[in-house]
Design an enzyme around this catalytic site. Structure first.
Site, PDB file in Angstrom:
ATOM      1  N   HIS A  93      36.384  38.849  40.320  1.00 47.76           N
ATOM      2  CA  HIS A  93      35.796  37.663  40.547  1.00 47.76           C
ATOM      3  C   HIS A  93      34.694  37.188  39.580  1.00 47.76           C
ATOM      4  CE1 HIS A  93      36.961  37.844  44.998  1.00 47.76           C
ATOM      5  NE2 HIS A  93      37.805  37.095  44.295  1.00 47.76           N
ATOM      6  N   SER A  98      33.593  22.042  43.678  1.00 48.19           N
ATOM      7  CA  SER A  98      32.981  22.606  42.463  1.00 48.19           C
ATOM      8  C   SER A  98      33.242  21.741  41.294  1.00 48.19           C
ATOM      9  CB  SER A  98      33.401  24.235  42.312  1.00 48.19           C
ATOM     10  OG  SER A  98      32.990  24.892  41.112  1.00 48.19           O
ATOM     11  N   ASP A 106      42.408  33.469  41.551  1.00 50.69           N
ATOM     12  CA  ASP A 106      41.689  32.805  40.651  1.00 50.69           C
ATOM     13  C   ASP A 106      41.170  31.341  40.598  1.00 50.69           C
ATOM     14  OD1 ASP A 106      41.600  35.299  39.114  1.00 50.69           O
ATOM     15  OD2 ASP A 106      43.581  34.875  38.175  1.00 50.69           O
ATOM     16  N   LYS A 144      32.597  32.105  43.145  1.00 49.81           N
ATOM     17  CA  LYS A 144      31.707  31.130  43.137  1.00 49.81           C
ATOM     18  C   LYS A 144      31.195  30.411  44.333  1.00 49.81           C
ATOM     19  CE  LYS A 144      30.241  26.687  42.117  1.00 49.81           C
ATOM     20  NZ  LYS A 144      30.179  26.216  40.862  1.00 49.81           N
ATOM     21  N   GLY A 178      31.545  22.498  38.141  1.00 49.94           N
ATOM     22  CA  GLY A 178      31.205  23.441  37.041  1.00 49.94           C
ATOM     23  C   GLY A 178      31.111  24.794  37.277  1.00 49.94           C
TER      24      GLY A 178
HETATM   25  P1  IMP Z   1      49.345  43.756  41.300  1.00 51.92           P
HETATM   26  O1  IMP Z   1      48.626  43.251  42.526  1.00 51.92           O
HETATM   27  O2  IMP Z   1      48.511  44.502  40.116  1.00 51.92           O
HETATM   28  O3  IMP Z   1      50.507  44.799  41.473  1.00 51.92           O
HETATM   29  O4  IMP Z   1      49.846  42.560  40.569  1.00 51.92           O
HETATM   30  C1  IMP Z   1      51.084  41.845  40.956  1.00 51.92           C
HETATM   31  C2  IMP Z   1      50.897  40.272  40.715  1.00 51.92           C
HETATM   32  O5  IMP Z   1      49.921  39.907  41.079  1.00 51.92           O
HETATM   33  C3  IMP Z   1      50.725  39.879  39.086  1.00 51.92           C
HETATM   34  O6  IMP Z   1      51.354  38.881  39.006  1.00 51.92           O
HETATM   35  C4  IMP Z   1      49.402  40.061  38.942  1.00 51.92           C
HETATM   36  O7  IMP Z   1      49.077  39.154  37.863  1.00 51.92           O
HETATM   37  C5  IMP Z   1      48.828  39.297  40.306  1.00 51.92           C
HETATM   38  N1  IMP Z   1      47.673  39.475  40.868  1.00 51.92           N
HETATM   39  C6  IMP Z   1      47.066  40.462  41.446  1.00 51.92           C
HETATM   40  N2  IMP Z   1      45.834  40.241  41.741  1.00 51.92           N
HETATM   41  C7  IMP Z   1      45.452  39.185  41.311  1.00 51.92           C
HETATM   42  C8  IMP Z   1      44.228  38.407  41.371  1.00 51.92           C
HETATM   43  O8  IMP Z   1      43.130  38.898  41.860  1.00 51.92           O
HETATM   44  N3  IMP Z   1      44.273  37.321  40.676  1.00 51.92           N
HETATM   45  C9  IMP Z   1      45.236  36.756  40.417  1.00 51.92           C
HETATM   46  N4  IMP Z   1      46.585  37.349  40.010  1.00 51.92           N
HETATM   47  C10 IMP Z   1      46.592  38.582  40.607  1.00 51.92           C
HETATM   48 MG    MG Z   2      40.224  36.440  39.667  1.00 46.33          MG
END
Ligand code: IMP
Ligand code: MG
Length: 336
Positions: free
Chosen positions: A43, A321, A13, A18, A323
């Site tokens: 995204h 970035s 994240d 973006k 904003g």
């Molecule tokens: P899983 O990938 O759904 O098994 O989640 C395992 C860990 O990775 C958790 O803490 C999720 O919040 C984190 N996680 C998985 N994908 C993302 C992402 O795209 N952004 C942020 N955290 C993620």
């Molecule tokens: Mg994300």
């Protein structure tokens, strides 16, 4: 011809979507292709009044002349994919590799029903962990086994490598972030696959020698969703004092907020083989920078932040970035 990988340097994240959308509009790649785990990624791309949260289609979809692919290593949830094709109107240019692993309803049930995944790790509940487990056990289905996907199948690595042979540019879009890599992250509080640049290349069948640039995206105030260590984490009250409150694109959970972590940035840049860095959310370091498009117009506070980050990362910061909108960006790549 340039083959560029974009990955997250912290816990996901970071605002990769973006950055990808901006680079796509600017560099006009022939193919924008996704690496990463699967539809656990979210995204957000904001263009004017409209905000799109995408989980399967590459966030570079805003650039209308590119082929949009999903690499072999990525897990596909056919329902999510077909829904996004529909709402984004990208039929005819969206493809999945025929060997992608498939997420089924049972994977989602196993993910959400598991105390270990749902409660301890805090997974996104999108079925990715159990589907990758089944893929490793060689019992998961592949995209070519799903009739609904028939018209979207491609040999994605072949398409990419031929485009590079023809002198065209390719953008490989990573998901998640370094800190939740299965290998390098805060195990066991991680996702079900590596999240570094090498993995994104492997996911798309692009050999390491073909990669020209690795852009690692860092967030001025990193965030983390789900459980696990976060050394620079602040309290929700402190975050609010900085005017920061964020919620996940996929799970809508409140994101934990932290301060800049120079040590993690350096380590992550090293393992990703970072050639350039992007920093998002500089308007949170100094609100006066909101929407700024020229480096010279940033405040001293913001410039000092970027310079210090650049030293820690050990590579030039070429994208800043300022904003949420796709136009809120400083692009210094030509000055390199
Ligand atoms: P899983 O990938 O759904 O098994 O989640 C395992 C860990 O990775 C958790 O803490 C999720 O919040 C984190 N996680 C998985 N994908 C993302 C992402 O795209 N952004 C942020 N955290 C993620
Ligand atoms: Mg994300």
């Amino acid at each position: 011809m340039v083959c560029t990988i974009i990955v997250g340097g912290f816990f996901g994240d970071e605002g990769k979507g973006k950055i990808v959308a901006h680079i796509a509009e600017r560099d006009r790649p022939a193919i924008i292709t996704r690496g990463g785990v699967g539809p656990n990624a979210g995204h957000t791309v904001t263009i004017g009044e409209k905000s799109y949260g995408v989980r399967m289609i590459p966030s570079g979809f805003v650039y209308k002349d590119a082929l949009l692919c999903i690499g072999t290593g990525v897990l596909v949830d056919p329902r999510v994919f077909l829904h996004e094709v529909d709402i984004l109107g990208v039929k005819g240019r969206a493809f999945v590799d025929e060997r992608c692993g498939i997420i089924e309803e049972s994977h989602i049930e196993r993910d959400r029903g598991s105390d270990h995944l749902a409660k301890k790790v805090g997974s996104t509940g999108t079925g990715c962990g159990p589907a990758n487990a089944d893929r490793a056990m060689r019992v998961a289905r592949q995209a070519k086994d799903i009739p609904e996907l028939a018209e979207y199948l491609k040999d994605v690595p072949l398409e990419i490598n031929e485009s590079l042979d023809d002198g065209e540019s390719v953008l490989i879009e990573g998901t998640q972030g370094f800190g939740i890599s299965l290998y390098f992250g805060t195990y066991p509080y991680v996702t079900s696959k590596d999240t570094s640049a090498s993995q994104m290349a492997a996911d798309n069948g692009v050999g390491p020698t073909r990669i020209d640039d690795v852009i690692v995206v860092f967030k001025a105030y990193p965030t983390r969703v789900g459980a696990g260590p976060f050394s620079t984490e602040m309290t929700p009250e402190e975050a609010q004092e900085h005017g920061i409150e964020e919620f996940g694109t996929v799970t809508h959970r409140r994101r934990r907020i932290g301060g800049w972590d120079g040590e993690m940035a350096r380590y992550s840049a090293m393992i990703n083989g970072c050639t350039q860095a992007a920093i998002t959310g500089i308007d949170r370091i100094d609100a006066g920078c909101y929407g700024c498009t020229e480096f010279g117009k940033l405040s001293k506070t913001a410039k000092d932040f970027v310079k210090q980050a650049e030293e820690e990362i050990g590579a030039p910061v070429t994208l800043i970035s300022t904003g949420p909108d796709i136009s809120h960006i400083i692009d210094l790549r030509e000055e390199l």
